[in-house]
Design a protein around this motif. Structure first.
Motif, short mmCIF file in Angstrom:
data_model
loop_
_atom_site.label_atom_id
_atom_site.label_comp_id
_atom_site.label_asym_id
_atom_site.label_seq_id
_atom_site.Cartn_x
_atom_site.Cartn_y
_atom_site.Cartn_z
N ILE A 1 53.81 -88.15 -64.72
CA ILE A 1 52.53 -87.98 -65.30
C ILE A 1 51.42 -88.42 -65.14
O ILE A 1 50.04 -88.04 -64.00
N TRP A 2 51.27 -90.10 -65.09
CA TRP A 2 49.92 -90.85 -64.24
C TRP A 2 50.57 -91.03 -62.92
O TRP A 2 49.23 -91.08 -62.52
N MET A 3 51.81 -90.37 -61.99
CA MET A 3 51.37 -91.05 -60.83
C MET A 3 50.62 -89.47 -60.28
O MET A 3 49.50 -89.02 -59.20
N PHE A 4 50.94 -88.09 -60.68
CA PHE A 4 50.07 -87.23 -60.26
C PHE A 4 48.69 -87.02 -61.02
O PHE A 4 47.15 -87.05 -60.21
N ALA A 5 47.87 -87.93 -62.28
CA ALA A 5 46.67 -88.55 -62.25
C ALA A 5 46.52 -88.70 -61.20
O ALA A 5 45.26 -88.54 -61.01
#
Length: 106
Positions: A77-81
């Motif tokens: 999730i953090w990588m996509f953000a």
């Protein structure tokens, strides 16, 4: 049209085909102070997405090897953000470069 204006505008537009190379070459080859100023600004603006992509790659590399099965979802999730933020900043820089090229030519 003045050749110096064309070269200055080309330094900005080169974000699509030679992001670092053309402004750097223009900065060291052309003697006109105004062209050097635009080449330096273009080089700096071309460096922003490159630096962010290196940080994103470093974060991804560290995260992949440090995440275990229990917290991999949060990492994804953090990588996509971060990728979304990188995309927005990169598109903003590209638009800014085209606006600057248009201003130089006009």
């Amino acid at each position: 049209m003045d050749n110096n204006k064309i070269i200055s505008a080309l330094s900005y537009v080169s974000i699509l085909f030679a992001p670092f190379l053309l402004p750097l070459v223009v900065y060291f080859v052309i003697k006109d102070a105004e062209v050097k100023h635009h080449a330096k600004r273009a080089f700096i603006s071309h460096s922003i997405p490159a630096a962010l992509s290196l940080l994103l790659a470093l974060f991804g590399f560290i995260g992949v090897f440090s995440a275990n099965n229990g917290n991999i979802d949060g990492f994804v999730i953090w990588m996509f953000a971060f990728m979304a933020i990188y995309f927005i900043i990169s598109m903003t820089v590209i638009v800014w470069n085209f606006v600057q090229a248009f201003r130089v030519v006009r």
